[in-house]
Design a protein around this motif. Structure first.
Motif, PDB file in Angstrom:
ATOM      1  N   ALA A 177       1.150  -1.131  -0.255  1.00  0.00           N
ATOM      2  CA  ALA A 177      -0.010   0.594   0.323  1.00  0.00           C
ATOM      3  C   ALA A 177       1.348   1.339   0.251  1.00  0.00           C
ATOM      4  CB  ALA A 177      -0.717  -0.156   0.767  1.00  0.00           C
ATOM      5  N   ALA A 178       2.246   1.402   0.542  1.00  0.00           N
ATOM      6  CA  ALA A 178       2.764   2.526   1.066  1.00  0.00           C
ATOM      7  C   ALA A 178       3.275   2.382  -0.809  1.00  0.00           C
ATOM      8  CB  ALA A 178       3.688   2.420   2.110  1.00  0.00           C
ATOM      9  N   ALA A 179       4.079   1.750  -0.735  1.00  0.00           N
ATOM     10  CA  ALA A 179       4.374   1.866  -2.111  1.00  0.00           C
ATOM     11  C   ALA A 179       3.594   1.753  -3.116  1.00  0.00           C
ATOM     12  CB  ALA A 179       5.396   0.200  -2.474  1.00  0.00           C
ATOM     13  N   LEU A 180       2.837   1.382  -3.868  1.00  0.00           N
ATOM     14  CA  LEU A 180       1.905   2.100  -4.818  1.00  0.00           C
ATOM     15  C   LEU A 180       1.476   2.986  -4.089  1.00  0.00           C
ATOM     16  CD1 LEU A 180       0.010  -1.288  -5.356  1.00  0.00           C
ATOM     17  CD2 LEU A 180       1.600  -0.680  -7.039  1.00  0.00           C
ATOM     18  N   GLN A 181       0.645   3.666  -2.951  1.00  0.00           N
ATOM     19  CA  GLN A 181       0.313   4.671  -2.571  1.00  0.00           C
ATOM     20  C   GLN A 181      -0.751   3.998  -2.683  1.00  0.00           C
ATOM     21  OE1 GLN A 181       1.276   9.162  -3.961  1.00  0.00           O
ATOM     22  NE2 GLN A 181       3.733   8.596  -4.038  1.00  0.00           N
ATOM     23  N   ALA A 182      -1.841   3.311  -2.517  1.00  0.00           N
ATOM     24  CA  ALA A 182      -3.249   3.003  -2.302  1.00  0.00           C
ATOM     25  C   ALA A 182      -4.030   3.165  -1.077  1.00  0.00           C
ATOM     26  CB  ALA A 182      -3.021   1.673  -3.065  1.00  0.00           C
ATOM     27  N   GLY A 183      -5.256   3.110  -1.435  1.00  0.00           N
ATOM     28  CA  GLY A 183      -5.668   2.715   0.007  1.00  0.00           C
ATOM     29  C   GLY A 183      -5.371   1.645   0.317  1.00  0.00           C
ATOM     30  N   LEU A 184      -5.902   1.315   1.598  1.00  0.00           N
ATOM     31  CA  LEU A 184      -5.367  -0.397   2.347  1.00  0.00           C
ATOM     32  C   LEU A 184      -6.335  -0.801   3.622  1.00  0.00           C
ATOM     33  CD1 LEU A 184      -4.739  -3.441   2.934  1.00  0.00           C
ATOM     34  CD2 LEU A 184      -3.134  -1.598   4.250  1.00  0.00           C
ATOM     35  N   SER A 185      -7.405  -1.513   3.330  1.00  0.00           N
ATOM     36  CA  SER A 185      -8.566  -2.278   4.468  1.00  0.00           C
ATOM     37  C   SER A 185      -7.766  -3.061   5.301  1.00  0.00           C
ATOM     38  CB  SER A 185     -10.091  -1.960   3.940  1.00  0.00           C
ATOM     39  OG  SER A 185     -10.093  -0.959   3.746  1.00  0.00           O
ATOM     40  N   ALA A 186      -7.738  -2.827   6.313  1.00  0.00           N
ATOM     41  CA  ALA A 186      -6.919  -4.337   6.692  1.00  0.00           C
ATOM     42  C   ALA A 186      -8.035  -5.167   7.357  1.00  0.00           C
ATOM     43  CB  ALA A 186      -5.952  -4.270   8.122  1.00  0.00           C
ATOM     44  N   ASP A 187      -8.092  -6.691   7.419  1.00  0.00           N
ATOM     45  CA  ASP A 187      -8.717  -7.466   8.164  1.00  0.00           C
ATOM     46  C   ASP A 187     -10.170  -7.523   8.110  1.00  0.00           C
ATOM     47  OD1 ASP A 187      -7.681  -8.992  10.249  1.00  0.00           O
ATOM     48  OD2 ASP A 187      -8.260  -8.023  12.265  1.00  0.00           O
TER      49      ASP A 187
END
Lengths: 270, 326
Positions: B112-122
């Motif tokens: 997510a950080a490398a792609l500057q993308a949104g992440l929803s965990a779990d």
């Protein structure tokens, strides 16, 4: 002397939050937040290293004014310097924006050897900010560290990995996320608590990070995710069959039901 | 037929065998792909996986991107990230789905950080709305609420909890393509010295959990809890007071600052049901509660409740269950 950084989050104890039928939480019966309990394990790791080898421990928190109380609490527990990131530009940050802001702060602070993060926060539950910070800073990370076996030139750590434990060796700089099992955080002494009230909390605004960051990646603008709605988990469908009594006959009534509903089928004596 | 839309799942392997979470991810990916008309791709990193890779096709993948390298036998966050980021930039998926395993939760944030993308965990659910937007459903505040999260950018990255969905039936007649890709590697900065099976019990993956609380009067009495757990084929859980008193290890703790669990059956013995405890177990499929106090909150979320003395009930229950399942 090692330079350690511990990012911490202010949370409200769950027992003080009441959720209404729409899932809107109201905070009750509390004067303020506390350090996310999982972050106390991270801070304790840092303080144990400081006691053993000598280290500086910078704690960072992003939040509103009230957050300086948790930073002072962290100083009472052994942190050496505290930084509060406070700006309306930081509002509504998701994990990407939060990790970017904290990583930019760490860059601005200069050299460091070790970043220690808690496993997750009790409110967001995500546990993602730690490894995101590592990626922004271009350093390796080891997640779910449950034991530090050696620390010196090299680090030897035990990391919990999906039913296995990996003993790994790495060097500085590194970011660790530590589990709640790694230690039992100490309580601050009364004297340290009193002293910490006078401790200075450095406050940084978005302007202070301009040299290190693209301000469009802070806060709402830098957050790809947003919460569309909140609901309460449905408790519907619970059977609610209740029996009264401890005797064998009552227990038989219960097991009859369990058998009829095919619950017992799932049991297997090992 | 060419199709630009795709979904990528990150498969997991251990000792060159694909782990079951991979098939759950394919099943969820397929649900979404069927709604959006996307192709479903899987990524597999490891070694000696030529045959195993086909399993991903049997369980629903249209294409498998296979990266084999001796250093990929074990998870290496930075090297896995490097290869997956390259593939994502090339394939431009709408959704990148990982398991909410230790591996997934260590790898997804780096991606997510490398792609500057949104992440929803779990996440416990992933859905598609009428406009084709992907909605990620995830618990927050230790499971007290469910948040419906949307993402403004592509790809959407999510980690999915174990057992949020069932894997589909293995179908060896399914056709697909295994594409071998050259693995790119950088020298790893982390060396694995030893690996051992974790002695810890794994509550989060257990099907049956038998938990004790303050209704127990002393630590030795937990032996009847262990006996019940053995009878059911379950593992032992505990509420926080027992852990705080040192009666049982932290790894057994269910709740707010412990483990969040979702077994098929959760048996709560002498647990009144504080909000902290309920937060960790309310998503259990079936809840059975044993408590002396009929007004205990645990009964409000229980499927089966028995009001009475656990010191009598538990031994009776053990003999009843033994009589019926043997």
């Amino acid at each position: 002397m090692l330079k350690i950084i511990v990012p911490i989050k202010q949370v409200v104890d769950l027992s003080h939050i009441k959720f209404d039928d729409d899932g809107v939480g109201t905070i009750e019966n509390t004067t303020g937040g506390e350090i996310n309990p999982f972050d106390l394990n991270a801070l304790e790791v840092a303080v144990q290293i400081k006691d053993k080898l000598g280290a500086t421990i910078n704690v960072i928190s992003m939040g509103e004014q009230g957050a300086d109380s948790i930073l002072k609490d962290a100083i009472a527990r052994g942190a050496t310097e505290a930084f509060l990131l406070e700006d309306s530009a930081f509002k509504d940050s998701d994990t990407l924006a939060t990790s970017y802001t904290i990583a930019s702060t760490i860059r601005k602070m200069g050299d460091f050897d070790l970043i220690v993060c808690g496993e997750k926060s009790v409110d967001g539950d995500t546990g993602q900010v730690g490894p995101e910070i590592a990626e922004h800073l271009g350093i390796p990370h080891v997640a779910y560290v449950s034991k530090i076996e050696e620390i010196g030139e090299k680090l030897v750590l035990v990391s919990d990995m999906d039913g296995e434990q990996h003993t790994v060796e790495c060097s500085f700089p590194i970011l660790l996320t530590v589990t709640k099992n790694i230690n039992t955080p100490r309580l601050p002494s009364l004297r340290d608590k009193l002293n910490s009230r006078k401790a200075k909390v450095e406050i940084w605004h978005s302007d202070d990070l301009i040299s290190e960051a693209n301000i469009n990646r802070f806060g709402n603008a830098g957050s790809p995710t947003f919460v569309d709605k909140i609901t309460l988990p449905s408790e519907g469908g619970r059977k609610g069959k209740t029996f009264k009594g401890s005797d064998l006959e009552t227990v038989k009534e219960l097991t009859n039901e369990l058998e009829k509903d095919e619950i017992l089928k799932g049991f297997s004596t090992k | 037929m060419t199709n630009n839309k795709n979904i990528i799942i990150i498969a997991e392997q251990q000792n060159s065998k694909i782990k079951s979470i991979s098939y759950e991810l394919l099943s969820k990916g397929k649900d979404i792909a069927e709604k959006t008309g996307a192709d479903l791709f899987a990524v597999l990193l490891g070694e000696q996986l030529d045959n195993e890779a086909n399993e991903l096709i049997y369980y629903g993948a249209d294409k498998v991107f296979l990266y084999q390298h001796s250093s990929f036998r074990d998870f290496d966050p930075q090297n896995f990230k490097l290869n997956i980021v390259n593939l994502v930039q090339e394939q431009k998926p709408d959704l990148l789905l990982l398991g909410a395993s230790h591996l997934g939760r260590s790898l997804a944030p780096r991606l997510a950080a490398a792609l500057q993308a949104g992440l929803s965990a779990d996440c416990v659910g992933i859905e598609v709305d009428d406009e084709g937007n992907i909605i990620q459903i995830r618990p927050a505040f230790s499971g007290s609420v469910l948040a419906y999260v949307k993402t403004k950018t592509k790809p959407v990255i999510a980690t999915l909890r174990y057992k949020s969905t069932q894997s589909r039936k293995r179908d060896t007649s399914r056709k697909g393509e295994v594409i071998t890709r050259e693995a790119e590697t950088i020298p790893s900065l982390i060396t694995i010295l030893r690996k051992q099976k974790s002695g810890d019990i794994n509550l989060t993956e257990a099907d049956i959990i038998v938990s004790g609380g303050r209704g127990f009067k002393k630590a030795d009495d937990l032996s009847i809890l262990a006996e019940l757990a053995k009878t059911c084929g379950g593992v032992i859980g505990a509420s926080r007071p027992l852990v705080d008193d040192g009666w049982i290890g932290k790894e057994h703790q269910v709740g707010f600052s412990g483990n969040t669990v979702k077994p098929k059956v959760y048996i709560a013995c002498g647990i009144s049901g504080s909000s902290q405890h309920l937060a960790g177990m309310r998503r259990s499929d079936i809840i059975i509660a044993i408590n002396t106090d009929p007004s205990a909150p645990i009964f409000k979320i229980a499927d089966y409740g028995i009001v009475g003395d656990l010191y009598e009930i538990v031994p009776n229950l053990i003999s009843e269950i033994k009589g019926r399942i043997l």
